[in-house]
Design a protein around this motif. Structure first.
Motif, PDB file in Angstrom:
ATOM      1  N   ARG A  36     -56.438  24.023  17.813  1.00 58.18           N
ATOM      2  CA  ARG A  36     -56.694  22.582  17.741  1.00 58.18           C
ATOM      3  C   ARG A  36     -57.268  22.009  19.046  1.00 58.18           C
ATOM      4  N   LEU A  37     -57.247  22.779  20.113  1.00 53.93           N
ATOM      5  CA  LEU A  37     -57.715  22.283  21.405  1.00 53.93           C
ATOM      6  C   LEU A  37     -59.169  21.808  21.369  1.00 53.93           C
ATOM      7  N   GLY A  71     -52.268  18.587   8.730  1.00 58.81           N
ATOM      8  CA  GLY A  71     -52.065  19.940   8.236  1.00 58.81           C
ATOM      9  C   GLY A  71     -50.634  20.434   8.312  1.00 58.81           C
ATOM     10  N   ARG A  72     -49.721  19.602   8.766  1.00 58.01           N
ATOM     11  CA  ARG A  72     -48.314  19.999   8.840  1.00 58.01           C
ATOM     12  C   ARG A  72     -47.546  19.255   7.758  1.00 58.01           C
ATOM     13  N   ASP A  73     -46.671  19.964   7.072  1.00 54.09           N
ATOM     14  CA  ASP A  73     -45.828  19.258   6.111  1.00 54.09           C
ATOM     15  C   ASP A  73     -44.624  18.689   6.852  1.00 54.09           C
ATOM     16  N   ALA A  74     -43.876  17.823   6.209  1.00 57.29           N
ATOM     17  CA  ALA A  74     -42.781  17.099   6.856  1.00 57.29           C
ATOM     18  C   ALA A  74     -41.725  18.034   7.432  1.00 57.29           C
ATOM     19  N   ASP A  75     -41.336  19.078   6.697  1.00 53.80           N
ATOM     20  CA  ASP A  75     -40.295  19.995   7.179  1.00 53.80           C
ATOM     21  C   ASP A  75     -40.764  20.792   8.393  1.00 53.80           C
ATOM     22  N   SER A 141     -39.832   5.159  16.327  1.00 57.62           N
ATOM     23  CA  SER A 141     -40.890   5.295  15.324  1.00 57.62           C
ATOM     24  C   SER A 141     -40.507   6.392  14.344  1.00 57.62           C
ATOM     25  N   ARG A 142     -41.040   6.286  13.142  1.00 56.32           N
ATOM     26  CA  ARG A 142     -40.747   7.298  12.115  1.00 56.32           C
ATOM     27  C   ARG A 142     -42.036   7.768  11.469  1.00 56.32           C
ATOM     28  N   ILE A 143     -42.093   9.083  11.291  1.00 60.00           N
ATOM     29  CA  ILE A 143     -43.215   9.681  10.582  1.00 60.00           C
ATOM     30  C   ILE A 143     -42.661  10.544   9.459  1.00 60.00           C
ATOM     31  N   HIS A 144     -43.493  10.808   8.494  1.00 61.07           N
ATOM     32  CA  HIS A 144     -43.160  11.743   7.415  1.00 61.07           C
ATOM     33  C   HIS A 144     -44.367  12.654   7.290  1.00 61.07           C
ATOM     34  N   GLY A 145     -44.222  13.875   7.804  1.00 62.41           N
ATOM     35  CA  GLY A 145     -45.401  14.722   7.918  1.00 62.41           C
ATOM     36  C   GLY A 145     -46.349  14.044   8.894  1.00 62.41           C
ATOM     37  N   PRO A 146     -47.627  14.041   8.611  1.00 56.43           N
ATOM     38  CA  PRO A 146     -48.555  13.377   9.533  1.00 56.43           C
ATOM     39  C   PRO A 146     -48.644  11.865   9.334  1.00 56.43           C
ATOM     40  N   ARG A 147     -47.948  11.331   8.319  1.00 51.53           N
ATOM     41  CA  ARG A 147     -48.045   9.884   8.030  1.00 51.53           C
ATOM     42  C   ARG A 147     -47.079   9.073   8.884  1.00 51.53           C
ATOM     43  N   LEU A 148     -47.589   8.015   9.454  1.00 50.25           N
ATOM     44  CA  LEU A 148     -46.765   7.078  10.213  1.00 50.25           C
ATOM     45  C   LEU A 148     -46.088   6.131   9.234  1.00 50.25           C
TER      46      LEU A 148
END
Length: 192
Positions: A36-37, A71-75, A141-148
């Motif tokens: 990702r860099l 690209g990352r799931d919440a878990d 702050s709270r996120i769920h997976g990549p979603r804010l």
């Protein structure tokens, strides 16, 4: 001090308890590592002119975060944040000793201590737990997976605090005995 005489102390996270920006460190060390860099470099070049304008900085920061978490799931993300937070809490020189002592002093006096931060909740909670502050309340702050879900920044902090029964007036003394300990409060302040 008895529980009925106890006050409420609102403490910032980054700059009071932890050196640096915890979520920014997570993005730099984990989210934008490896493959990702190159994407991060391109993104920063494109967003740099926009980020110069103060009104657009939050927008640019959201995009940096969104791309870093994509690209990352919440878990998977929660596991990464917990692992990183535990390591950050044990990293030599990262925890600010004066901030940790201040929080522990207020807890020992029976004060209600609330750490309020724009940092992501799982990351901040793990750092607090790693530093022996598992019982401290956290508004983050709270996120769920990549979603804010909630960006606990600016006026949102006041809304989040009000939901927990903490409302103005701020300062000392007040009817609620609420004191704010921002990062500029250390080492000498009414909070220490």
């Amino acid at each position: 001090m008895t529980a009925s005489a106890a006050g409420t102390v609102i403490v910032d996270f980054d700059g009071v308890l932890l050196r640096g920006d915890a979520f920014g460190l997570f993005l730099r060390r984990t989210a934008f590592a490896g493959a990702r860099l190159p994407l991060a470099v391109v993104l920063l070049v494109l967003l740099a002119p926009i980020a110069v304008v103060p009104a657009f900085r939050p927008w640019a920061a959201r995009w940096v975060s969104r791309i870093g978490l994509m690209g990352r799931d919440a878990d998977e993300l929660r596991t990464e944040l917990e692992r990183f937070g535990a390591a950050l809490g044990e990293e030599p020189g990262r925890v600010i000793g004066a901030g940790l002592r201040m929080i522990r002093t207020h807890l020992a006096a029976g004060d209600r201590v609330i750490v309020v931060t724009a940092c992501e909740h799982t990351l901040a909670r793990t750092v607090l737990d790693a530093t022996g502050l598992a019982g401290v309340e956290l508004v983050a702050s709270r996120i769920h997976g990549p979603r804010l879900i909630v960006h606990n920044h600016g006026a949102t902090k006041m809304v989040q605090l009000a939901a927990r029964g903490v409302t103005p007036p701020w300062g000392w003394p007040t009817a609620t005995r609420c004191r704010i300990c921002p990062s500029s409060a250390l080492p000498s302040s009414p909070c220490s």
